[in-house]
Scaffold this motif. Structure first.
Motif, short mmCIF file in Angstrom:
data_model
loop_
_atom_site.label_atom_id
_atom_site.label_comp_id
_atom_site.label_asym_id
_atom_site.label_seq_id
_atom_site.Cartn_x
_atom_site.Cartn_y
_atom_site.Cartn_z
N ALA A 52 11.36 -1.75 11.17
CA ALA A 52 10.88 -2.08 9.83
C ALA A 52 9.62 -1.27 9.49
O ALA A 52 9.45 -0.81 8.35
CB ALA A 52 10.58 -3.57 9.74
N GLY A 53 8.75 -1.08 10.47
CA GLY A 53 7.54 -0.28 10.24
C GLY A 53 7.86 1.18 9.96
O GLY A 53 7.28 1.80 9.06
N ILE A 54 8.78 1.75 10.73
CA ILE A 54 9.20 3.13 10.50
C ILE A 54 9.83 3.28 9.12
O ILE A 54 9.56 4.26 8.39
CB ILE A 54 10.18 3.59 11.59
N ALA A 55 10.65 2.31 8.74
CA ALA A 55 11.29 2.36 7.42
C ALA A 55 10.25 2.28 6.30
O ALA A 55 10.37 2.94 5.26
CB ALA A 55 12.30 1.22 7.28
N ALA A 56 9.20 1.47 6.52
CA ALA A 56 8.14 1.35 5.51
C ALA A 56 7.42 2.68 5.34
O ALA A 56 7.11 3.09 4.21
CB ALA A 56 7.16 0.26 5.91
N LEU A 57 7.15 3.37 6.43
CA LEU A 57 6.49 4.68 6.33
C LEU A 57 7.39 5.68 5.60
O LEU A 57 6.92 6.50 4.81
CB LEU A 57 6.14 5.19 7.72
N ALA A 58 8.69 5.60 5.87
CA ALA A 58 9.62 6.49 5.16
C ALA A 58 9.61 6.21 3.66
O ALA A 58 9.62 7.14 2.84
CB ALA A 58 11.03 6.32 5.73
N ARG A 59 9.57 4.92 3.28
CA ARG A 59 9.53 4.58 1.86
C ARG A 59 8.23 5.06 1.22
O ARG A 59 8.22 5.47 0.06
CB ARG A 59 9.67 3.06 1.68
N ALA A 60 7.13 4.99 1.97
CA ALA A 60 5.85 5.48 1.44
C ALA A 60 5.94 6.97 1.14
O ALA A 60 5.43 7.45 0.12
CB ALA A 60 4.72 5.19 2.41
N GLY A 61 6.60 7.71 2.02
CA GLY A 61 6.78 9.14 1.77
C GLY A 61 7.64 9.40 0.57
O GLY A 61 7.36 10.31 -0.24
N GLU A 62 8.69 8.61 0.38
CA GLU A 62 9.58 8.78 -0.76
C GLU A 62 8.87 8.46 -2.08
O GLU A 62 9.18 9.04 -3.12
CB GLU A 62 10.81 7.88 -0.59
N THR A 63 7.94 7.51 -2.05
CA THR A 63 7.21 7.10 -3.25
C THR A 63 6.15 8.11 -3.64
O THR A 63 5.77 8.21 -4.81
CB THR A 63 6.55 5.72 -3.03
N SER A 64 5.66 8.87 -2.68
CA SER A 64 4.54 9.79 -2.93
C SER A 64 5.00 11.07 -3.61
O SER A 64 6.15 11.50 -3.44
CB SER A 64 3.84 10.13 -1.60
N GLY A 65 4.09 11.66 -4.37
CA GLY A 65 4.37 12.93 -5.05
C GLY A 65 3.10 13.44 -5.69
O GLY A 65 1.99 12.99 -5.37
N ASP A 66 3.24 14.38 -6.61
CA ASP A 66 2.06 14.97 -7.26
C ASP A 66 1.27 13.93 -8.06
O ASP A 66 0.05 14.03 -8.18
CB ASP A 66 2.49 16.11 -8.20
N ALA A 67 1.94 12.93 -8.62
CA ALA A 67 1.28 11.98 -9.49
C ALA A 67 0.79 10.73 -8.76
O ALA A 67 0.02 9.95 -9.32
CB ALA A 67 2.23 11.55 -10.62
N ARG A 68 1.21 10.54 -7.51
CA ARG A 68 0.85 9.31 -6.79
C ARG A 68 0.98 9.53 -5.29
O ARG A 68 1.97 10.10 -4.83
CB ARG A 68 1.75 8.16 -7.24
N THR A 194 2.40 -2.08 -7.27
CA THR A 194 2.94 -3.02 -6.28
C THR A 194 4.42 -2.80 -6.02
O THR A 194 5.08 -3.64 -5.39
CB THR A 194 2.71 -4.46 -6.76
N ASP A 195 4.96 -1.68 -6.50
CA ASP A 195 6.39 -1.41 -6.33
C ASP A 195 6.68 -0.61 -5.06
O ASP A 195 7.82 -0.22 -4.83
CB ASP A 195 6.95 -0.68 -7.55
N GLY A 196 5.65 -0.35 -4.27
CA GLY A 196 5.82 0.42 -3.05
C GLY A 196 5.41 -0.37 -1.81
O GLY A 196 5.27 -1.59 -1.84
N VAL A 197 5.18 0.36 -0.73
CA VAL A 197 4.86 -0.27 0.56
C VAL A 197 3.54 -1.02 0.50
O VAL A 197 3.40 -2.11 1.07
CB VAL A 197 4.83 0.81 1.66
N ALA A 198 2.54 -0.44 -0.20
CA ALA A 198 1.24 -1.11 -0.29
C ALA A 198 1.37 -2.46 -0.99
O ALA A 198 0.79 -3.46 -0.56
CB ALA A 198 0.24 -0.22 -1.02
N GLY A 199 2.14 -2.49 -2.08
CA GLY A 199 2.35 -3.75 -2.78
C GLY A 199 3.10 -4.75 -1.93
O GLY A 199 2.80 -5.96 -1.95
N GLU A 200 4.06 -4.28 -1.16
CA GLU A 200 4.80 -5.18 -0.26
C GLU A 200 3.86 -5.80 0.76
O GLU A 200 3.94 -7.00 1.06
CB GLU A 200 5.91 -4.39 0.44
N MET A 201 2.94 -5.00 1.29
CA MET A 201 1.97 -5.52 2.25
C MET A 201 1.09 -6.59 1.62
O MET A 201 0.83 -7.64 2.22
CB MET A 201 1.09 -4.39 2.79
#
Length: 298
Positions: A52-68, A194-201
């Motif tokens: 679950a932790g590895i998956a959360a890090l993967a989601r954080a990478g998918e959410t990140s980009g130039d704007a966030r 709150t739609d990403g990993v930080a919000g889930e935490m």
């Protein structure tokens, strides 16, 4: 390494890293691995929890980009960003605060006295102040202030397709006396995404997602340490409940109500367009020289 056990894996990792070309990098990564090993042992982390932790890090990478940057946001919500700022602070300089996930590089140049407001909704705010040498108290001419904030709807330009690109972003330089001024609108409190990993935490911990209103500033000058910081209005209801743990007493400022346009600097671009009543705020930034011992003048 045939006999690696929970109690010996950290030493094995350190031994395996003995040939690292940079000792500082080795020390940091060995310390990180040791802390993670201790965490796994202390919490008796299960395979499902690890996945679950590895998956959360993967989601954080998918959410990140130039704007966030979701990793930056997660660092803020964990208090890591603030802790790094505090232990890295230069004595006698203005305290640092978090960079946040919405800083945009290559902000437009803003003349000193320039206008970020541009007639947009919100309480008009005139900010003035100066940049000073933390060792001597002398003004620093030509220092750059990289400024950004949210709009009156609580959103940064990177979050809001209705705002023009890099809205409320600008870089200005202090004058020969180290002074600066600009017009903007009062920033407003907002909830972090709150739609990403930080919000889930945050939800898992039962925490609030609110940040107090703030103006972001990066102060730089040749021969000085950079300051990444934020300014907070003293009447904000979230000052003592900041989700990013980023408020410092020295960064809390008071906004005064004013109706005297003539009292504003004559080089303020929007002075004649100010409404009948507006807000004023002031902040002196002290930046640390890279080679001199610091003792802020009284």
């Amino acid at each position: 390494m045939r006999s690696v056990r929970p109690g010996t894996i950290s030493a094995a990792f350190a031994d395996a890293s003995a040939n690292a070309p940079d000792s500082r990098t080795r020390d940091m990564l060995v310390s990180l691995a040791t802390a993670l090993h201790d965490f796994v042992i202390k919490t008796q982390l299960s395979n499902d929890e690890w996945r679950a932790g590895i998956a959360a890090l993967a989601r954080a990478g998918e959410t990140s980009g130039d704007a966030r940057n979701e990793f930056s946001l997660l660092s803020d919500m964990l208090g890591i960003s603030s802790l790094v700022n505090m232990i890295s602070a230069q004595e006698s300089a203005t305290p640092s605060s978090v960079l946040g996930p919405f800083h945009q590089r290559r902000a437009p140049k803003l003349p000193n006295g320039g206008d970020l407001w541009k007639g947009q909704p919100g309480e008009v705010l005139v900010m003035t102040g100066g940049v000073f040498d933390a060792a001597t108290g002398e003004p620093v001419a030509g220092a750059t202030l990289d400024l950004w904030q949210n709009a009156d709807n609580g959103l940064y330009a990177a979050q809001d397709s209705q705002q023009r690109g890099r809205n409320y972003h600008g870089i200005l330089r202090t004058d020969a006396q180290g002074r600066y001024a600009f017009t903007t609108t009062r920033p407003v409190p907002y909830t972090v995404p709150t739609d990403g990993v930080a919000g889930e935490m945050l939800r898992l911990l039962g925490r609030e997602a609110w940040r107090p209103a703030h103006l972001h500033v990066i102060v730089e000058a040749k021969g000085y340490h950079q300051i990444v910081t934020e300014l907070f209005p003293d009447d904000d209801p979230w000052l003592d409940r900041d989700a990013a743990f980023a408020v410092r007493e020295e960064l809390v400022i008071h906004f005064e109500r004013c109706s005297d346009k003539g009292a504003m600097p004559d080089w303020l671009e929007a002075r004649d367009r100010l409404p009948p009543e507006f807000l004023t705020g002031s902040m002196k930034f002290y930046i640390a020289p890279k080679t001199r011992t610091l003792e802020r003048p009284t």
